[in-house]
Design an enzyme around this catalytic site. Structure first.
Site, PDB file in Angstrom:
ATOM      1  N   HIS A 471      53.027 -14.404  25.932  1.00  0.00           N
ATOM      2  CA  HIS A 471      52.695 -15.694  26.548  1.00  0.00           C
ATOM      3  C   HIS A 471      51.179 -15.884  26.618  1.00  0.00           C
ATOM      4  O   HIS A 471      50.640 -16.891  26.152  1.00  0.00           O
ATOM      5  CB  HIS A 471      53.311 -15.762  27.946  1.00  0.00           C
ATOM      6  CG  HIS A 471      53.005 -17.016  28.696  1.00  0.00           C
ATOM      7  ND1 HIS A 471      53.923 -18.023  28.872  1.00  0.00           N
ATOM      8  CD2 HIS A 471      51.876 -17.436  29.340  1.00  0.00           C
ATOM      9  CE1 HIS A 471      53.374 -19.006  29.563  1.00  0.00           C
ATOM     10  NE2 HIS A 471      52.126 -18.666  29.872  1.00  0.00           N
ATOM     11  N   GLU A 472      50.505 -14.912  27.202  1.00  0.00           N
ATOM     12  CA  GLU A 472      49.054 -15.040  27.351  1.00  0.00           C
ATOM     13  C   GLU A 472      48.350 -14.989  25.993  1.00  0.00           C
ATOM     14  O   GLU A 472      47.319 -15.645  25.789  1.00  0.00           O
ATOM     15  CB  GLU A 472      48.513 -13.957  28.286  1.00  0.00           C
ATOM     16  CG  GLU A 472      49.120 -13.968  29.692  1.00  0.00           C
ATOM     17  CD  GLU A 472      49.019 -15.308  30.401  1.00  0.00           C
ATOM     18  OE1 GLU A 472      48.131 -16.120  30.052  1.00  0.00           O
ATOM     19  OE2 GLU A 472      49.844 -15.557  31.300  1.00  0.00           O
ATOM     20  N   HIS A 475      48.173 -18.421  24.582  1.00  0.00           N
ATOM     21  CA  HIS A 475      47.000 -19.148  25.094  1.00  0.00           C
ATOM     22  C   HIS A 475      45.747 -18.732  24.328  1.00  0.00           C
ATOM     23  O   HIS A 475      44.910 -19.568  23.967  1.00  0.00           O
ATOM     24  CB  HIS A 475      46.794 -18.837  26.575  1.00  0.00           C
ATOM     25  CG  HIS A 475      47.686 -19.567  27.512  1.00  0.00           C
ATOM     26  ND1 HIS A 475      47.844 -20.941  27.488  1.00  0.00           N
ATOM     27  CD2 HIS A 475      48.460 -19.122  28.543  1.00  0.00           C
ATOM     28  CE1 HIS A 475      48.677 -21.305  28.453  1.00  0.00           C
ATOM     29  NE2 HIS A 475      49.063 -20.220  29.102  1.00  0.00           N
ATOM     30  N   HIS A 478      45.419 -20.319  21.024  1.00  0.00           N
ATOM     31  CA  HIS A 478      45.042 -21.727  21.150  1.00  0.00           C
ATOM     32  C   HIS A 478      43.520 -21.869  21.115  1.00  0.00           C
ATOM     33  O   HIS A 478      42.984 -22.832  20.544  1.00  0.00           O
ATOM     34  CB  HIS A 478      45.605 -22.285  22.460  1.00  0.00           C
ATOM     35  CG  HIS A 478      45.704 -23.774  22.500  1.00  0.00           C
ATOM     36  ND1 HIS A 478      46.222 -24.441  23.593  1.00  0.00           N
ATOM     37  CD2 HIS A 478      45.377 -24.736  21.615  1.00  0.00           C
ATOM     38  CE1 HIS A 478      46.192 -25.743  23.363  1.00  0.00           C
ATOM     39  NE2 HIS A 478      45.683 -25.952  22.172  1.00  0.00           N
TER      40      HIS A 478
END
Length: 680
Positions: A471-472, A475, A478
């Site tokens: 999940h992190e 990020h 991104h």
């Protein structure tokens, strides 16, 4: 800058190809002089911008505004990025004088009539200036920022707005410090090995290591997730589970670090601020700049999820009560029983043992597997850079490369520490985009609190920790794959109900056999994770999806309860919380258990009136990953579309436009419920 002052020198990028932060040179006493110097530079540039006799245009106004605080962003940015991860009390207390200085500067910018006149002049003529699409977006976003933050208010209202922003800037750090102290204040010290019944060997070793660190005999459990979760999941001692649950759920409530008054003050100031700016509530102000746009849309979205999730969660609870009664004669099922009996039920239903599963997820191979996933999707590689300075010995640094092209630096800070707040997040030390006249690559950090290694075995991750890591990392991608010109539009600088799409979509790869074949091998003998275990893991993915989904909806409702009304109507923290979460309450409420006092996402983070974003983005991610599944989870064409239309674009276009450019249509609103098996 032509000449670097002594105050700013420690914060200047390292003199190497990376320009990384000089963590080994920065000391606590360096921050305030550096921030003061950076503020002086920014104010000087502001005056030059305002008094420029040339007609306002993109370069002399919008771009000048974009770059005038580069040194300030660098110095203050390093401090606040480290605020939740490191530093003694002296370091933490710097937030008290530093935050108001920054709030004053922000107000001086956003409320400056002369500056706004120049911005508005460019905005009014934007279609005649020959701007490209990204320049046009920056003009529009800059103007909107001024308009939404008081530039058009009369002087007396501007002064009140300044005062509110000043006070708010000090309250969130206070909330965070209280929560850190409350979390650290509790320990469960056990001296009799019989008290460890049911707790896995790895968790016992970690607890013994914690006791040794504190110069105690026996075992110590804390409220950090890697410490408390094994106890809450496996301990046969119901009384110990209750004790830890009560301590965790009552942090900063009626203790020495009480956050109740801070919460009430924060929501009242936010409401007053919104009303000054012409909005009915803080939620209405905030949501104007979200995909949802209105509180009505958020509440309708949560309501759409509520009915199927409530039905599924009710059935989940019935199943938990049944197994608790059958195995142990429990007739008064309580919140501290949930983790314990859900683990029993999962093992019974899927023959899935989380402790067995984690033996296939040693940290280092898991990291390498994650990097391989990114490589297969986006053609990037990760090279360790042990020579670069870090702020703690546990931190790893990787250079991210696409072929020979430098894409950025990735810092990984993965283990809990007393001075580090719990949870997981992605942050950064440098955004991608234009700085000092050059387009620079980003420096990104992933921060987690995973199960640490012990003297006899490596860090073995629970499945939920692997999912959190992905999940992190989503990020981080991104930011790392951003290809924007301007930093304020780059990377994850997007609407908050869109920012979770890149992170949540990455979680899906964890459950794919093609992914697990890359890295999931037993830490002792290197045998691959058995295919039948993977199938059981995949089936168990939607285990208690109703329970988990309803919990997230309840947090979204609590957030909206705080921010979508006049807080003058709020009598106190407990009654407000109970009212907001009543429609999702399935277990007896425990006296002293108050979520709001430790709900840092909305009171010390950026999620106020935005916690619903997690479920909103889950709809997007379920729909987006469906595209990968249709074409192949490592399909390069689909990955290229996702990279070029989502990851690379930042906030250079409205988020729905970016999503449609990737998917070819708007998201299917039922994609999430379908994935979780809650509708056909």
């Amino acid at each position: 800058m032509s000449q670097i002052s002594a105050a700013l020198q420690p914060f200047m990028p390292a003199d190497n190809e990376f320009g990384n932060v000089r963590f080994d040179e920065i000391r606590t006493e360096h921050y305030m002089p550096a921030v003061d110097e950076a503020l002086a530079i920014a104010y000087k540039r502001l005056e030059e911008l305002k008094t420029n006799p040339a007609e306002p245009d993109f370069d002399n106004t919008i771009l000048a505004l974009e770059s005038l605080g580069e040194e300030l962003g660098m110095t203050a940015g390093i401090y606040f990025t480290l605020f939740g991860t490191s530093g003694d009390e002296e370091f933490q207390k710097l937030a008290e004088p530093l935050s108001p200085k920054l709030a004053t500067f922000d107000s001086d910018l956003s409320l400056d009539a002369g500056l706004f006149a120049r911005v508005r002049s460019v905005y009014d003529r934007r279609d005649t200036l020959g701007l490209n699409a990204e320049q046009l977006r920056l003009v529009e976003e800059t103007y909107t920022g001024f308009a939404r933050n008081g530039a058009q208010l009369p002087p007396e209202k501007q002064e009140r707005l300044r005062a509110i922003d000043q006070e708010l800037s000090t309250l969130s750090p206070q909330y965070t410090q209280n929560l850190l102290k409350a979390t650290a204040a509790f320990t469960l010290h056990l001296s009799d090995e019989a008290d460890l019944d049911g707790i896995p060997e790895g968790a016992r070793q970690a607890a013994a290591q914690e006791a040794e660190k504190r110069k105690l005999e026996g075992w110590v459990f804390t409220l950090q997730q890697p410490s408390m979760q094994p106890l809450m999941t496996y301990s046969t001692r119901r009384d110990l589970r209750e004790k830890v649950y009560r301590a965790h759920s009552s942090r900063s409530f009626k203790d020495d670090f009480d956050n109740q008054d801070l919460i009430l003050r924060i929501v009242r100031l936010r409401h007053e601020r919104a009303q000054l700016l012409g909005y009915e509530t803080h939620a209405r102000y905030t949501l104007e700049r979200r995909m949802a746009q209105t509180p009505e849309a958020v509440l309708e979205f949560l309501d759409r999820l509520h009915k199927p999730l409530m039905a599924a969660a009710t059935k989940d609870l019935e199943d938990l009560k049944e197994i608790a009664a059958r195995l142990d004669g429990i007739t008064d099922f309580m919140p501290w029983d949930t983790g314990y009996y859900s683990e029993k039920l999962k093992r019974e239903r899927y023959d899935l043992d989380e402790e067995e599963l984690r033996t296939y997820f040693p940290l280092e191979p898991t990291l390498q597997g994650m990097f391989e996933v990114a490589g297969r999707l986006y053609g990037i590689t990760f090279r360790p850079r042990k020579e670069l300075a870090v702020y703690h010995k546990d931190v790893q640094v990787f250079e991210v490369l696409e072929g020979e092209r430098h894409m950025g630096l990735l810092y990984l800070d993965l283990f809990p520490r007393e001075e580090k707040r719990g949870g997981a997040w992605c942050t950064g030390y440098r955004s991608q985009g234009l700085r000092h006249g050059k387009i620079l690559r980003p420096h990104v950090a992933v921060v987690c609190s995973f199960t640490p290694p012990t003297a006899t075995r490596p860090s073995l991750l629970r499945l939920d920790e692997v999912t959190t890591l992905y999940h992190e990392f989503g990020h981080a991608l991104h930011s790392l794959l951003s290809e924007c010109t301007y930093t304020s539009l780059s990377g994850s600088s997007v609407f908050w109900d869109f920012v979770e799409l890149p992170s949540q979509v990455m979680e899906n790869w964890v459950y794919e056999p093609e992914t697990l074949d890359l890295f999931a091998k037993h830490y002792e003998n290197g045998t691959p994770i058995p295919a039948e275990l993977v199938q059981r893991m995949r089936k168990a993915r939607i285990f208690m999806a109703g329970w988990g989904g309803l919990r997230q909806v309840s947090f979204g409702l609590l957030d909206m309860g705080w921010h979508n009304q006049d807080p003058a109507n709020i009598k106190d923290v407990p009654s407000q919380e109970i009212a907001a979460m009543e429609s999702t309450q399935l277990l007896p409420r425990v006296e002293g258990s108050i979520m709001s006092c430790s709900f840092a996402h909305i009171f010390a983070g950026g999620y106020s009136a935005g916690y619903y974003s997690y479920k909103w983005a889950e709809v997007l991610d379920a729909d987006a990953f469906g595209y990968f599944q249709e074409q192949g989870i490592f399909n390069k064409a689909v990955a290229k579309r996702f990279r070029e239309n989502v990851l690379a674009r930042g906030n250079t276009a409205p988020p729905m436009d970016l999503y449609v450019a990737f998917r070819g249509r708007q998201p299917d609103p039922d994609a999430l419920l379908r994935r979780d098996g809650l509708i056909g």
